[in-house]
Design a protein around this motif. Sequence first.
Motif, short mmCIF file in Angstrom:
data_model
loop_
_atom_site.label_atom_id
_atom_site.label_comp_id
_atom_site.label_asym_id
_atom_site.label_seq_id
_atom_site.Cartn_x
_atom_site.Cartn_y
_atom_site.Cartn_z
N VAL A 334 67.52 1.86 -49.42
CA VAL A 334 67.10 3.19 -48.97
C VAL A 334 67.33 4.24 -50.06
CG1 VAL A 334 67.60 5.04 -47.33
CG2 VAL A 334 67.39 2.68 -46.52
N CYS A 335 68.52 4.22 -50.64
CA CYS A 335 68.84 5.22 -51.67
C CYS A 335 68.02 4.99 -52.94
CB CYS A 335 70.33 5.21 -51.97
SG CYS A 335 71.35 5.63 -50.53
N GLY A 336 67.73 3.74 -53.25
CA GLY A 336 66.87 3.45 -54.39
C GLY A 336 65.45 3.92 -54.15
N GLN A 337 64.94 3.72 -52.92
CA GLN A 337 63.60 4.22 -52.60
C GLN A 337 63.56 5.74 -52.65
OE1 GLN A 337 60.53 2.55 -51.80
NE2 GLN A 337 61.73 1.02 -52.90
N GLY A 338 64.67 6.39 -52.30
CA GLY A 338 64.72 7.84 -52.40
C GLY A 338 64.49 8.31 -53.83
N ILE A 339 65.08 7.60 -54.78
CA ILE A 339 64.85 7.93 -56.20
C ILE A 339 63.39 7.70 -56.56
CG2 ILE A 339 65.39 7.26 -58.57
CD1 ILE A 339 68.21 6.59 -57.67
N GLN A 340 62.85 6.56 -56.14
CA GLN A 340 61.47 6.23 -56.48
C GLN A 340 60.49 7.28 -55.97
OE1 GLN A 340 60.11 3.55 -58.18
NE2 GLN A 340 62.19 3.00 -58.80
#
Length: 397
Positions: A334-340
């Motif tokens: 989830v947090c990685g997708q937030g960056i993306q």
Amino acid sequence: MNFNLDSEQQLLQDSVRRFIDRDYDFEARTALIKSGSRCSAKHWDTFANNGWLAAALPEAHGGLGGSLLDTVLIAGQLGRGLVIEPYLGCAVLAAQTLLAAATPTQRDAMLPELADGSRKVALAYSEAGSRGLPEPIGTFADVASGGHVLRGVKTLVLGGTEADTFIVSAVTPIARPTSAHDGAELRLFLVGADAAGLSRRALPLHDGSWAAEVTLDGVFVPDGALLGESGTGLAALDHGLLHGTAALAAELVGAMEKTIEITAEYLKVRKQFGVPIGSFQALQHRMADMAAELEVARSMLYALLAAVASGTPEEVRNTVSQAKALIGRAAKYVCGQGIQLHGGIGMTEEYTVGHYFKRAVVADAIFGNADLHESLLAQALQQSLSRSSPQPPSQSL
């Protein structure tokens, strides 16, 4: 299990949320980290004055008599703010280990000081070879006149840079072993941070928080500093790690919530081709995937609380590993997708969203990573199948 909060639990959760929104926004947190602070005395006093440090401690020892649910409610809100103060290490992990292991006299002496914030205790149990689990241990406690002498190195001690006292796990000889294989046991020792032979090195973690490496080189510990009775050390560690893992899982759920909120707001205001990018269907699908992962993680946290409330020790142990693996992986996703979804700005130190991913990465390494806990679950499943499978009939000649 009833997952609806009562009025007192709702007030507790709301009090932490107000503190995060009012006093611990991203700019205040950044300033705290840049100042080199490892724990704001002002914030720690706030934690104590609001009863957050005492929430899950017994009323007889200065606590509020709450449960693991109260800890989870507090930790979830602190996770939204990426709080760097050692709530997890001192107020949960060490405090619950102390509560589980200590004699009544030791509880009377120490728990009130933990509840009012006047003393910080850190649990020094993890070693390079243990991978976040209680065992194996390479720290030894040799018997000496009137006590023991400790030798070993503990790493990733949460709250260790600020602690006044350490709870140290070590292997010590059993006075009367029952067999040739029972010559040693895990015991817990209370060691002052200023004890001769003890040194600690501050370890800055990737997410802005701190841990410590503690070296014990011939530290003498008197018999009165043995924590609890013989045979209680490992069970007390398991109890502390259960509470610590649940609090860490709640932190990550809170971090995922905040990441989705930040990202959703960004998609509303960031425009491309003259329209908000949040109107693009592909990005809406990715937000939906993030929300689904959050709800699965939240359900896993509820399952852990339910297991603690009514499960067998084996069910609790397996659910702890399930929660650690599933919620940790969900948080990184989830947090990685937030960056993306933020694009290049999400990679900058000055922007909020990337710091939630850093916390998720650090959290995976604490208390054993996802791969390790999945391995433990596989071993437990294999053992269960072995016990339940029928044995072939014996053949007689």
